[in-house]
Design an enzyme around this catalytic site. Structure first.
Site, mmCIF file in Angstrom:
data_model
loop_
_atom_site.group_PDB
_atom_site.id
_atom_site.type_symbol
_atom_site.label_atom_id
_atom_site.label_comp_id
_atom_site.label_asym_id
_atom_site.label_seq_id
_atom_site.Cartn_x
_atom_site.Cartn_y
_atom_site.Cartn_z
ATOM 1 N N GLU A 91 -2.697 -4.840 -3.943
ATOM 2 C CA GLU A 91 -1.987 -4.366 -5.142
ATOM 3 C C GLU A 91 -0.906 -5.336 -5.595
ATOM 4 O O GLU A 91 -0.725 -5.564 -6.789
ATOM 5 C CB GLU A 91 -1.394 -2.974 -4.894
ATOM 6 C CG GLU A 91 -2.427 -1.842 -4.874
ATOM 7 C CD GLU A 91 -3.235 -1.804 -3.587
ATOM 8 O OE1 GLU A 91 -2.856 -2.482 -2.606
ATOM 9 O OE2 GLU A 91 -4.257 -1.079 -3.548
ATOM 10 N N HIS B 8 -3.153 10.393 -2.635
ATOM 11 C CA HIS B 8 -4.011 10.426 -3.821
ATOM 12 C C HIS B 8 -3.487 11.383 -4.894
ATOM 13 O O HIS B 8 -4.171 11.621 -5.871
ATOM 14 C CB HIS B 8 -5.433 10.859 -3.439
ATOM 15 C CG HIS B 8 -6.193 9.849 -2.657
ATOM 16 N ND1 HIS B 8 -5.919 9.561 -1.348
ATOM 17 C CD2 HIS B 8 -7.229 9.036 -3.010
ATOM 18 C CE1 HIS B 8 -6.762 8.629 -0.913
ATOM 19 N NE2 HIS B 8 -7.558 8.291 -1.900
#
Lengths: 444, 336
Positions: free
Chosen positions: B60, B129
């Site tokens: 990321e 999530h």
């Protein structure tokens, strides 16, 4: 006991150590070797061990390529050989693979490289003095790393783009950055000194290694544009431990972007020695990502130039990234706020002083009969002139205005910040004259 | 007007941006061949090629950091962080690099980067999530933070974010990805309401209910239910979280005198706190009651079997509306 142990701390700061270096010849190197044997004989502290193994890293042995360094020794493997074209005593040694890349470097250019090295050291010395005199908040000296910076930046084309760390002030000078702009950040007058697009060089990065990803992304852009320029990113031995540097190498290798990863292994990340960062030679880290990697004597301006040219040529031909480990040494403190006597053996400094990047070019020019009194005087005049200009640019730099604090946070209007600026303007105005209010604040 | 899902509306907006500006490119994990784990980028790599819709390595910080370099080169990268809880490895690049580069370069280097992050819970996922990390980014100078709540806004605002010269963190309410709505794809983003502007979703006169992202629908449902009880709730969709369009909220509170704010993120130091404080500062004498926050708890996002207790729902919001109105509620008797 060695004389270096008696070197007072102020010598580190004023860079007089380098003067010792220039006049140092073969004898000093032999002294270094003697010390190695002595330390092996007696009780050896951990720190002395480092100093001892560093001696084996002597790049000038017999005018051939030095094959081992402290890391290689610890690893027990053969290690990468280190490319060297000028020995510490100024002998130009041939290297069949790298000679062709610097064959065009004329005597005149060699003299010019020497001038760069000397001027940069002078800039460094002047900036350190400016910090000591309270004109700069901080300064990160690059003493000892001049050849790494000059050899690499002088290999670039104007349309190549540079992503520096905060220590690449020699690179900035060679790139044509205005002298006052180099100091702007360190004087606290801005967070970035120059317009990156005016010189194709990003503003210095403080977060260790973060700029390697920026360079990789920029190189992705070059690739998309179908251009034949390249990006080069400067970082240090400590940075190779950062996730960003490793991610940059993953991206650079996967996308085969035109990038030169230029690692100056100056052996110290503030107080942490390079062996704490890596169990292998740093050059192995690049190779581990499938990136062609070179290990070069970072105190040898010609070798650095040759290696950088090899890397740039590969990048321009679509051959992807290259990792260069330039083995050099940070002879000064990490910054003017640092005190290396707390963690560094002075013997180590003396060893590296014998491998000084300026001294060897001086000696080479001398051998060639080029180091005339006239030449020397010319270089000194130039260095002094640059130092004067640097100082004048520093002390003459206008202070930013109070409301500059709000400038350039956004490029579009922002209701939150606009309101805060409006309220602070009113606050300043409540003193009558905003400038007067600030002065009064300063006086208190 | 076309009926389409929230996810499809973003896809259509991305497609238009890719069409209109050759400097726009998409980067992220699984966004190419797969079309993204939520299929938001479905078909775009096929149509625009792998140099404009880039499947990246799984890193990321690398994704955002290389986007910085591309922006340096004049590109407008749109990066996808696959899930809210995976944005933290990129935190330094977002906060120290993307957000500050314009300031640090004294305006020379623009960072027109859009960072798309599916966020919020309610989909029964495992940990990492379902998070709502918007406050971290709203707190960061140099960033704009927005979140659309309807397919039309999703379609328009993604284009506005991409064309904005400042970096934008674009939070997508993932549990609304499959909700359908009417979308006018021909709407010019330049003539649509700017993304920084809040929107009054439902007019009302008794209490102002501020929501954003996934809870706008819940808030609207709450307003409908309240109307059955004779309470008129004005629902405001903030759309922009940094900066918040306080003028719109203030105008509403001056009318209703009561304020309820709801979000999925934990309460302390959240957007609700900022809205409550700023509105109190701006129109204290128009308030009839203390502002009320109905939010997630200050807990790590809980496992799915109990997430419904963490997430504000219609009943909890109505309980908050009752508190603002001084009607009997779950905390009656506790308040001073």
């Amino acid at each position: 006991m060695h004389c270096a142990q008696f070197l007072p701390r102020w010598l580190y700061h004023l860079n007089i150590v380098s003067m010792v270096t220039i006049n140092r010849g073969k004898g000093a190197r032999e002294a270094g070797k003697r010390r190695y044997h002595e330390s092996c004989r007696g009780m050896v502290t951990r720190r002395q061990k480092v100093a001892a193994t560093v001696v084996t890293d002597d790049a000038g042995q017999g005018g051939t390529i030095a094959g081992q360094d402290n890391n290689a020794g610890r690893r027990g493997g053969a290690g990468h050989s280190m490319v060297q074209l000028i020995t510490p005593t100024g002998e130009r040694v041939s290297h069949p693979e790298y000679d062709p890349w610097v064959r065009d470097v004329s005597d005149e250019q060699l003299c010019s490289l020497y001038e760069d090295l000397v001027v940069i050291r002078r800039i460094d010395k002047e900036a350190t003095a400016l910090q000591r005199q309270g004109e700069l908040g901080l300064w990160p000296p690059l003493l000892g790393q001049e050849a790494s910076q000059v050899g690499s930046v002088r290999s670039l084309r104007d349309d190549d783009f540079i992503f520096p760390s905060y220590r690449e002030n020699g690179v900035a000078y060679c790139r044509g950055v205005d002298l006052a702009d180099i100091l702007r950040v360190w004087r606290g007058a801005a967070s970035g000194g120059w317009d990156p697009y005016a010189v194709n060089m990003a503003i210095p990065q403080i977060v260790i290694g973060a700029q390697t990803l920026h360079a990789t992304g920029y190189a992705m852009g070059i690739q998309n544009d179908g251009a034949d320029s390249a990006a080069i990113v400067y970082f240090g031995d400590g940075a190779t431990s950062e996730g960003d540097v490793n991610e940059a190498m993953v991206f650079a290798a996967s996308f085969q972007v035109p990038l030169v990863l230029f690692c100056q292994n100056n052996h110290w990340a503030i107080s942490e020695p390079v062996r704490l960062q890596s169990h292998t030679q740093l050059v192995d880290r690049g190779a581990g990502f499938g990136i062609p990697s070179m290990r070069v004597d970072g105190n040898d301006v010609l070798a650095v130039m040759a290696a950088t040219r090899v890397a740039l040529d590969r990048a321009r031909r679509g051959g992807g990234p290259t990792f260069i480990e330039a083995v050099t040494y940070r002879m000064g403190p990490h910054t003017t706020a640092d005190d290396p006597t707390r963690y560094r053996d002075p013997n180590e400094l003396e060893d590296w002083a014998a491998k000084d990047p300026i001294g060897r070019v001086h000696a080479l020019l001398d051998r060639k009969g080029l180091f005339t009194a006239e030449f020397e005087a010319g270089v000194r005049t130039k260095a002094d002139a640059v130092a004067r200009e640097l100082r004048a640019g520093c002390v003459g730099m206008p202070d930013p205005e109070p409301l500059d604090v709000f400038k350039h946070v956004y490029s579009t209007p922002n209701s939150w910040l606009d309101r805060q600026q409006d309220h602070y303007s009113r606050y300043l105005a409540s003193f009558g004259d905003p400038a007067g209010a600030t002065q009064e604040e300063g006086a208190r | 007007m076309t009926q389409m899902t929230f996810a499809r509306a973003i896809n259509s907006g991305l497609r238009r941006s890719l069409d209109n500006d050759p400097k726009v490119l998409l980067m992220g994990e699984d966004i190419g061949t797969l079309g993204g784990v939520f299929r938001v980028t479905d078909g775009l790599q096929k149509d625009f090629g792998k140099h404009r819709v880039v499947d990246t390595p799984l890193a990321e910080s690398g994704i955002v950091g290389t986007a910085v370099g591309l922006a340096y080169r004049g590109y407008r990268p749109v990066v996808e962080i696959q899930f809210d809880g995976f944005v933290y490895p990129a935190f330094d690049q977002i906060v120290s690099q993307v957000a500050k580069m314009h300031y640090r370069s004294r305006g020379a280097v623009k960072m027109p980067i859009t960072i798309r992050i599916p966020f919020g819970g309610g989909i029964g996922s495992p940990e990492h999530h379902s998070e709502s990390p918007e406050a971290y980014f709203a707190h960061t100078a140099g960033l704009r933070v927005v979140t659309p709540a309807s397919p039309q806004d999703a379609h328009t605002m993604i284009q506005q974010a991409i064309s904005c010269d400042d970096p934008v963190v674009f939070f997508e309410p993932k549990r609304r990805y499959h909700d359908k709505g009417e979308v006018d794809e021909s709407l010019d983003p330049n003539s649509a309401p700017p993304m920084g502007q809040a929107r009054v979703v439902t007019d009302g006169s008794d209490v102002t209910l501020v929501a954003y992202g996934p809870l706008v629908k819940t808030a609207r449902d709450a307003a409908t239910a309240a109307a059955d009880e004779g309470v008129s709730v004005e629902v405001i969709d903030l759309r922009s979280l940094a900066p918040v369009d306080f003028a719109t909220v203030e105008a509403s509170v001056r009318k209703t005198g009561r304020l309820v704010i709801t979000h999925e993120a934990g309460q302390s130091g959240g957007l609700g706190a900022e809205v409550a404080a700023s509105i109190t500062e701006r129109c204290f004498y128009h308030l009839e009651a203390a502002p009320v926050r109905i939010t997630g708890f200050d807990v790590p996002y809980p496992y799915s079997k109990v997430e419904m207790h963490h997430l504000p729902n219609l009943d909890r919001i109505l309980d908050g509306v009752d508190r603002a109105l001084g009607r009997p509620n779950s905390l009656s008797g506790l308040e001073g």
